[in-house]
Scaffold this active site. Structure first.
Site, short mmCIF file in Angstrom:
data_model
loop_
_atom_site.label_atom_id
_atom_site.label_comp_id
_atom_site.label_asym_id
_atom_site.label_seq_id
_atom_site.Cartn_x
_atom_site.Cartn_y
_atom_site.Cartn_z
N ARG A 109 1.05 -1.32 0.45
CA ARG A 109 -0.16 -0.15 -0.28
C ARG A 109 0.92 1.09 0.34
O ARG A 109 2.21 1.24 0.34
CB ARG A 109 -0.36 0.29 1.00
CG ARG A 109 -0.26 -0.18 2.87
CD ARG A 109 -0.49 0.67 3.72
NE ARG A 109 -0.07 1.98 3.57
CZ ARG A 109 0.87 2.65 3.79
NH1 ARG A 109 2.17 1.87 4.01
NH2 ARG A 109 1.05 4.23 3.57
N GLY A 110 0.35 2.21 0.00
CA GLY A 110 1.12 3.40 -0.53
C GLY A 110 1.06 3.91 -1.60
O GLY A 110 1.56 2.75 -2.62
N ALA A 111 1.45 5.24 -2.01
CA ALA A 111 0.84 5.55 -3.44
C ALA A 111 2.23 4.80 -4.35
O ALA A 111 2.36 4.19 -5.45
CB ALA A 111 1.18 7.48 -3.69
N GLN B 157 -2.58 3.08 10.04
CA GLN B 157 -1.53 3.36 8.75
C GLN B 157 -0.43 3.81 9.80
O GLN B 157 0.81 3.83 9.78
CB GLN B 157 -1.34 3.41 7.69
CG GLN B 157 -1.91 2.72 7.03
CD GLN B 157 -3.63 3.02 6.59
OE1 GLN B 157 -3.97 3.59 7.35
NE2 GLN B 157 -3.82 3.02 5.22
N ASP C 189 -1.46 10.99 -2.88
CA ASP C 189 -2.49 10.42 -3.49
C ASP C 189 -2.44 10.47 -5.12
O ASP C 189 -2.55 9.91 -5.66
CB ASP C 189 -3.83 8.89 -3.05
CG ASP C 189 -2.74 8.21 -1.85
OD1 ASP C 189 -2.71 7.70 -1.88
OD2 ASP C 189 -2.74 8.97 -0.41
N ASN D 110 -5.76 13.14 -0.39
CA ASN D 110 -4.69 11.75 0.34
C ASN D 110 -5.90 11.21 1.70
O ASN D 110 -7.05 11.34 1.73
CB ASN D 110 -3.45 13.09 0.78
CG ASN D 110 -2.09 12.12 1.87
OD1 ASN D 110 -1.79 11.25 1.27
ND2 ASN D 110 -1.99 12.20 2.61
N LYS D 111 -4.53 10.68 3.04
CA LYS D 111 -6.19 9.46 3.13
C LYS D 111 -6.50 10.49 4.13
O LYS D 111 -6.07 11.22 4.83
CB LYS D 111 -4.48 9.01 4.47
CG LYS D 111 -4.61 8.15 5.19
CD LYS D 111 -5.74 6.90 4.73
CE LYS D 111 -5.01 5.85 3.34
NZ LYS D 111 -6.15 4.88 2.99
O1 MRU Z 1 -4.74 3.27 1.57
P1 MRU Z 1 -3.15 3.03 1.40
O2 MRU Z 1 -2.48 3.32 2.75
O3 MRU Z 1 -2.62 3.09 0.06
O4 MRU Z 1 -2.56 5.31 1.35
C1 MRU Z 1 -2.37 5.93 0.94
C2 MRU Z 1 -1.12 6.60 1.04
O5 MRU Z 1 -0.44 5.49 2.45
C3 MRU Z 1 -1.62 7.86 2.56
O6 MRU Z 1 -2.96 8.97 1.27
C4 MRU Z 1 -0.15 8.49 2.17
O7 MRU Z 1 -0.06 10.19 2.75
C5 MRU Z 1 -0.04 8.48 0.96
S1 MRU Z 1 0.75 7.59 -0.16
C6 MRU Z 1 2.02 8.09 0.21
#
Ligand code: MRU
Length: 352
Positions: free
Chosen positions: A51-53, A190, A231, A241-242
């Protein structure tokens, strides 16, 4: 990144397999998950093993390369188009996933080997970009800074280094004293699970706060700056973003605290006019209704944390309007979250 004494990337490709740190097992267990086919990799993106962009982008690039390796002689084009749709259907919000799949798909029109090379190139680029974000972002961090971050935009969210946490790692290496307030980031936590674990590996001092503590900390002048990831960034500077990022941004502005977004330029979606057109992923209500953790014997368990029979609404992201953002830290420098600044910044840096 170092885990113990060993060096790791969050996700990588080895032969036909895609390997990744299993982020669903963290922070209790450190284990590597192996995806033998592009379909396995799709599943790992969907269930957030990765996970994470940036990490999703690299995993999707590798999945597309796997699809080229698996494609049969007959109906090859159909197979590859279906595979592309399936990979793109795993998660909708992070821009990197779509950009990465497109690049590998195009590269694969020349040869399967070329698709593999392109996927590796995307992963390497992610590493370089995040490293550079660290250098630029570090310039904004003063000695003794107390920094708030939300979710996990560290090395676990990319192939290495991270976006929001990368400047903090550089600041620490340069001898600055920094302290990080880690938002728990419900529902998947997270922050509490991944950022806390990551900061521990890096020896950065931190404490976890529940998401609703940020306002009072800001009022008590205990936060000097906020750095979060992204994201997807629309061309007018709105940032997805999250979930929970928006309220941090509004709070920061009302208390006069700088609010920075750190993201590689691959996160900009210039086809997206504003945050209004960003698709926000809605995830299973179970993520809100249940939590997982360790029992007294150290076994991982899932427990219900709500009134039985309740339902839950679970949008995974929100959009922070550009007007709340002090600046966007990229691998090419820091840009104002404004459509003209972004357009000329991307054009100038592209020409360099
Ligand atoms: O749902 P996730 O954990 O894949 O979410 C993405 C993220 O980790 C966050 O939104 C983050 O701040 C940006 S991605 C580096």
């Amino acid at each position: 990144m170092l885990v113990g004494d060993s060096s790791y990337q969050t996700v990588w490709m080895e032969g036909h397999s895609v390997k990744m740190i299993d982020q669903n097992a963290l922070p209790f267990n450190f284990q590597i998950h192996e995806c033998l086919s592009y379909w396995d990799t799709c599943m790992a993106i969907t269930d957030m093993t990765v996970r994470g962009a940036g990490a999703i982008g690299a995993a999707a690039a590798f999945a597309m390369a796997q699809a080229f390796l698996e494609a049969p002689e007959t109906d090859r084009e159909l197979f590859l188009n279906d595979a592309r749709d399936e990979i793109e259907g795993t998660r909708p919000t992070a821009r990197n996933l779509f950009f990465a799949v497109e690049r590998v798909f195009e590269a694969g029109q020349i040869s399967t080997e070329n698709a593999k090379i392109e996927a590796q190139r995307i992963a390497l680029q992610d590493i370089e970009d995040c490293k550079s974000i660290g250098e630029y972002g570090n310039k904004l961090i003063k000695n003794h800074a107390r920094i708030l971050t939300h979710c996990n935009a560290g090395w676990l969210a990319f192939v290495d280094y991270g976006s929001a946490l990368s400047p903090i790692y550089v600041a620490k290496k340069q001898g600055k004293e920094v302290f990080v307030y880690v938002d728990e980031t419900r529902p998947r936590s997270q922050g509490a699970k991944l950022t806390a674990w990551e900061l521990m590996q890096e020896g950065v001092p931190f404490t976890i706060i529940v998401d609703s503590v940020a306002a009072s900390l800001m009022m008590e002048q205990k936060i000097d700056m906020v750095i979060v990831g992204a994201d997807r960034i629309a061309r007018n500077g709105d940032v997805a973003n999250k979930i929970g990022t928006l309220d941090r941004a509004i709070l920061a502005q009302s208390f006069g605290i700088p609010f920075y977004v750190a993201a590689p330029t691959t996160t900009f979606d210039m086809d997206c006019k504003s945050g209004k057109s960003i698709i926000i992923e809605e995830r299973s209500q179970d993520e809100v209704l249940y939590q997982d953790g360790l029992d007294a014997n150290g076994n991982t368990i899932k427990i219900m944390v709500c009134a039985p029979g309740s339902t839950a609404y679970n949008p995974a992201f929100d959009v922070t309007p550009a007007k709340y953002i002090t600046g966007i830290i990229t691998e090419k420098g820091i840009v104002k979250a404004h459509h003209q600044s972004i357009a000329s910044f991307l054009k100038t840096t592209e020409d360099e």
